[in-house]
Enzyme design. Structure first.
Site, PDB file in Angstrom:
ATOM      1  N   ARG A 112      -3.225  -6.528   6.307  1.00  0.00           N
ATOM      2  CA  ARG A 112      -4.514  -5.916   5.961  1.00  0.00           C
ATOM      3  C   ARG A 112      -5.279  -5.515   7.218  1.00  0.00           C
ATOM      4  O   ARG A 112      -5.852  -4.429   7.286  1.00  0.00           O
ATOM      5  CB  ARG A 112      -5.353  -6.855   5.096  1.00  0.00           C
ATOM      6  CG  ARG A 112      -4.779  -7.022   3.693  1.00  0.00           C
ATOM      7  CD  ARG A 112      -5.608  -7.950   2.856  1.00  0.00           C
ATOM      8  NE  ARG A 112      -5.620  -9.277   3.472  1.00  0.00           N
ATOM      9  CZ  ARG A 112      -6.464 -10.241   3.156  1.00  0.00           C
ATOM     10  NH1 ARG A 112      -7.387 -10.038   2.231  1.00  0.00           N
ATOM     11  NH2 ARG A 112      -6.394 -11.414   3.732  1.00  0.00           N
TER      12      ARG A 112
ATOM     13  N   ASN B  33      -4.902  -7.858  -0.681  1.00  0.00           N
ATOM     14  CA  ASN B  33      -3.692  -8.530  -1.156  1.00  0.00           C
ATOM     15  C   ASN B  33      -3.712  -8.571  -2.673  1.00  0.00           C
ATOM     16  O   ASN B  33      -4.770  -8.724  -3.284  1.00  0.00           O
ATOM     17  CB  ASN B  33      -3.615  -9.963  -0.639  1.00  0.00           C
ATOM     18  CG  ASN B  33      -3.253 -10.049   0.822  1.00  0.00           C
ATOM     19  OD1 ASN B  33      -2.696  -9.128   1.396  1.00  0.00           O
ATOM     20  ND2 ASN B  33      -3.576 -11.172   1.439  1.00  0.00           N
TER      21      ASN B  33
END
Length: 94
Positions: free
Chosen positions: A20, A38
């Site tokens: 990320r 996620n």
């Protein structure tokens, strides 16, 4: 070039490997806005918005991912363009 948005779902070893943060860094470096998070099933979901060349450049980076990742598949679907003020890392989804 036209402004576009692409919705991506990235599969493989993509959680717990700074994916990320890597996505956010690539997006910011290329003036792409949107978000990344996620998913509860181990995948990563992202929405990339900006000029087409920049979005495609970030998408290409995400097909490789950061050094510790092992990307096995990226599902990419165009979405209607919507402006975002930056690129956010969201709380986990699902």
């Amino acid at each position: 070039m036209a402004d576009i948005c692409m919705h991506l779902v990235i599969s493989g070893r993509v959680q717990g490997v700074w994916f990320r943060r890597f996505t956010q860094e690539q997006a910011q470096a290329n003036n792409v806005s949107g978000w990344v998070r996620n998913l509860s099933d181990g995948r990563v979901e992202a929405l990339l918005c900006g000029d087409e060349r920049s979005v495609r450049h970030v998408e290409a980076w995400l097909n490789r991912g950061p050094e510790l990742a092992n990307v096995t598949h990226v599902a990419a679907d165009p979405r209607p363009y919507e402006p975002f003020s930056g690129f956010d890392v969201l709380d986990d989804g699902g």
